[in-house]
Design a protein around this motif. Structure first.
Motif, PDB file in Angstrom:
ATOM      1  N   ASN A  37      31.523  15.411  53.444  1.00  0.00           N
ATOM      2  CA  ASN A  37      31.710  14.389  54.388  1.00  0.00           C
ATOM      3  C   ASN A  37      32.536  13.283  53.769  1.00  0.00           C
ATOM      4  OD1 ASN A  37      30.353  15.619  56.342  1.00  0.00           O
ATOM      5  ND2 ASN A  37      28.541  14.599  56.041  1.00  0.00           N
ATOM      6  N   ASN A  38      32.464  13.102  52.352  1.00  0.00           N
ATOM      7  CA  ASN A  38      33.280  12.165  51.981  1.00  0.00           C
ATOM      8  C   ASN A  38      34.610  12.411  51.674  1.00  0.00           C
ATOM      9  OD1 ASN A  38      30.989  10.200  51.361  1.00  0.00           O
ATOM     10  ND2 ASN A  38      30.653  11.141  49.286  1.00  0.00           N
ATOM     11  N   GLN A  39      35.013  13.578  51.357  1.00  0.00           N
ATOM     12  CA  GLN A  39      36.263  14.097  51.327  1.00  0.00           C
ATOM     13  C   GLN A  39      37.001  14.043  52.713  1.00  0.00           C
ATOM     14  OE1 GLN A  39      38.430  15.290  49.029  1.00  0.00           O
ATOM     15  NE2 GLN A  39      36.837  14.419  47.456  1.00  0.00           N
ATOM     16  N   VAL A  40      36.024  14.281  53.741  1.00  0.00           N
ATOM     17  CA  VAL A  40      36.850  14.412  55.201  1.00  0.00           C
ATOM     18  C   VAL A  40      37.164  12.959  55.630  1.00  0.00           C
ATOM     19  CG1 VAL A  40      36.174  14.577  57.663  1.00  0.00           C
ATOM     20  CG2 VAL A  40      35.845  16.536  55.966  1.00  0.00           C
ATOM     21  N   GLY A  41      36.018  12.010  55.408  1.00  0.00           N
ATOM     22  CA  GLY A  41      36.161  10.556  55.544  1.00  0.00           C
ATOM     23  C   GLY A  41      37.407   9.866  54.786  1.00  0.00           C
ATOM     24  N   SER A  42      37.747  10.548  53.648  1.00  0.00           N
ATOM     25  CA  SER A  42      38.781   9.820  52.901  1.00  0.00           C
ATOM     26  C   SER A  42      39.990  10.212  53.598  1.00  0.00           C
ATOM     27  CB  SER A  42      38.723  10.077  51.358  1.00  0.00           C
ATOM     28  OG  SER A  42      39.123  11.385  51.129  1.00  0.00           O
ATOM     29  N   ARG A  43      39.856  11.347  54.154  1.00  0.00           N
ATOM     30  CA  ARG A  43      41.293  11.899  54.575  1.00  0.00           C
ATOM     31  C   ARG A  43      41.806  11.157  56.058  1.00  0.00           C
ATOM     32  NH1 ARG A  43      42.822  17.370  52.966  1.00  0.00           N
ATOM     33  NH2 ARG A  43      42.026  17.299  50.824  1.00  0.00           N
ATOM     34  N   VAL A  44      40.566  10.613  56.700  1.00  0.00           N
ATOM     35  CA  VAL A  44      40.876   9.849  57.924  1.00  0.00           C
ATOM     36  C   VAL A  44      40.458   8.476  57.888  1.00  0.00           C
ATOM     37  CG1 VAL A  44      40.676  11.927  59.452  1.00  0.00           C
ATOM     38  CG2 VAL A  44      38.696  10.627  58.966  1.00  0.00           C
ATOM     39  N   ASP A  45      40.234   7.902  56.607  1.00  0.00           N
ATOM     40  CA  ASP A  45      40.298   6.448  56.516  1.00  0.00           C
ATOM     41  C   ASP A  45      38.888   6.012  57.138  1.00  0.00           C
ATOM     42  OD1 ASP A  45      40.537   4.278  54.976  1.00  0.00           O
ATOM     43  OD2 ASP A  45      41.723   3.384  56.950  1.00  0.00           O
ATOM     44  N   LEU A  46      37.549   6.786  56.976  1.00  0.00           N
ATOM     45  CA  LEU A  46      36.079   6.732  57.393  1.00  0.00           C
ATOM     46  C   LEU A  46      35.367   6.302  56.390  1.00  0.00           C
ATOM     47  CD1 LEU A  46      36.111   8.951  60.529  1.00  0.00           C
ATOM     48  CD2 LEU A  46      36.188   6.470  60.557  1.00  0.00           C
ATOM     49  N   ARG A  47      34.981   5.195  56.542  1.00  0.00           N
ATOM     50  CA  ARG A  47      33.452   4.990  55.281  1.00  0.00           C
ATOM     51  C   ARG A  47      32.445   5.914  55.428  1.00  0.00           C
ATOM     52  NH1 ARG A  47      33.040  -1.363  55.597  1.00  0.00           N
ATOM     53  NH2 ARG A  47      35.208  -1.940  55.124  1.00  0.00           N
ATOM     54  N   PRO A  48      31.633   6.346  54.718  1.00  0.00           N
ATOM     55  CA  PRO A  48      30.336   7.311  55.200  1.00  0.00           C
ATOM     56  C   PRO A  48      29.917   6.827  56.209  1.00  0.00           C
ATOM     57  CG  PRO A  48      30.933   6.990  52.791  1.00  0.00           C
ATOM     58  CD  PRO A  48      31.847   5.967  53.454  1.00  0.00           C
ATOM     59  N   GLU A 115      40.815  15.780  65.102  1.00  0.00           N
ATOM     60  CA  GLU A 115      41.231  15.748  63.663  1.00  0.00           C
ATOM     61  C   GLU A 115      39.909  16.206  62.764  1.00  0.00           C
ATOM     62  OE1 GLU A 115      43.346  12.084  62.200  1.00  0.00           O
ATOM     63  OE2 GLU A 115      43.240  11.592  64.481  1.00  0.00           O
ATOM     64  N   LEU A 116      38.958  15.745  63.104  1.00  0.00           N
ATOM     65  CA  LEU A 116      37.612  15.823  62.319  1.00  0.00           C
ATOM     66  C   LEU A 116      37.337  17.489  62.485  1.00  0.00           C
ATOM     67  CD1 LEU A 116      35.495  12.896  63.081  1.00  0.00           C
ATOM     68  CD2 LEU A 116      36.873  13.574  61.083  1.00  0.00           C
ATOM     69  N   PHE A 117      37.421  18.068  63.657  1.00  0.00           N
ATOM     70  CA  PHE A 117      37.364  19.443  63.665  1.00  0.00           C
ATOM     71  C   PHE A 117      38.386  20.463  62.880  1.00  0.00           C
ATOM     72  CE2 PHE A 117      35.643  18.491  68.212  1.00  0.00           C
ATOM     73  CZ  PHE A 117      34.340  18.966  67.740  1.00  0.00           C
ATOM     74  N   MET A 123      34.878  24.744  56.550  1.00  0.00           N
ATOM     75  CA  MET A 123      33.331  25.018  56.489  1.00  0.00           C
ATOM     76  C   MET A 123      32.828  25.690  57.648  1.00  0.00           C
ATOM     77  SD  MET A 123      30.553  24.411  54.666  1.00  0.00           S
ATOM     78  CE  MET A 123      29.106  23.820  54.563  1.00  0.00           C
ATOM     79  N   ASN A 124      33.122  25.398  58.964  1.00  0.00           N
ATOM     80  CA  ASN A 124      32.814  26.008  60.008  1.00  0.00           C
ATOM     81  C   ASN A 124      33.271  27.574  59.807  1.00  0.00           C
ATOM     82  OD1 ASN A 124      31.657  24.124  61.480  1.00  0.00           O
ATOM     83  ND2 ASN A 124      33.680  23.345  62.421  1.00  0.00           N
ATOM     84  N   ALA A 125      34.156  28.108  59.470  1.00  0.00           N
ATOM     85  CA  ALA A 125      34.673  29.531  59.247  1.00  0.00           C
ATOM     86  C   ALA A 125      33.796  29.994  58.107  1.00  0.00           C
ATOM     87  CB  ALA A 125      36.166  29.685  58.665  1.00  0.00           C
TER      88      ALA A 125
END
Length: 163
Positions: A37-48, A115-117, A123-125
């Motif tokens: 989640n931290n990696q994903v959040g950093s890619r889309v500029d979202l705080r945890p 974008e999140l998907f 991970m889903n795969a």
């Protein structure tokens, strides 16, 4: 009679170890999901906390800000800032609710969700590949366990929040 007692004790020890192994695996899974989640959040500029709230909205929305605060375990005053950031970046929209124009519901916007998907696609795969290793009955058991564990977490979170 002693052997029956010893067998029961050995079985109890095995169950306790198996339970401990599951709890440890859940802790490790929790840590890995947090890192993902931290990696994903950093890619889309979202705080945890923003990502957490966005997920709650996507799963349970549309929600009122107070319901979001309750479900996400965030102070209501904090939710305002979170929603401001999410709305500014087109993750959510706040809409007036029907007859009571003062009431607001928050809804996730599907365009940004794609974008999140995409980011969670690997991970889903990987999860889909894992599912192939289990029978339908085993998958049903795993789903039941995870749902019941989540419900237990909800109860314990509420208990801690009360006091």
């Amino acid at each position: 009679m002693t052997s029956v007692s010893n067998d029961e004790t050995a079985e109890q020890r095995r169950r306790r170890r198996a339970g401990a192994d599951i709890k440890r695996a859940l802790r490790e899974l929790n840590n890995q999901v947090a890192l993902l989640n931290n990696q994903v959040g950093s890619r889309v500029d979202l705080r945890p906390v923003d990502l957490d709230c966005l997920d709650v909205i996507a799963l349970h929305g549309p929600l009122s800000p107070s319901e979001l605060a309750h479900r996400a375990g965030v102070h209501p005053a904090t939710v305002t800032g979170i929603l401001d950031r999410l709305e500014k970046n087109n993750w959510v929209v706040r809409e007036r609710e029907g007859a009571d124009r003062r009431a607001v519901l928050v809804r996730a916007l599907p365009d940004r969700a794609r974008e999140l998907f995409t980011l969670y696609g690997g991970m889903n795969a990987a999860m889909d590949d894992l599912f192939d290793d289990y029978s339908e009955e085993q998958l049903a058991t795993l789903a039941d366990f995870l749902q019941r564990a989540s419900a237990a977490g909800l109860v314990e979170t509420a208990a801690l929040a009360e006091g």
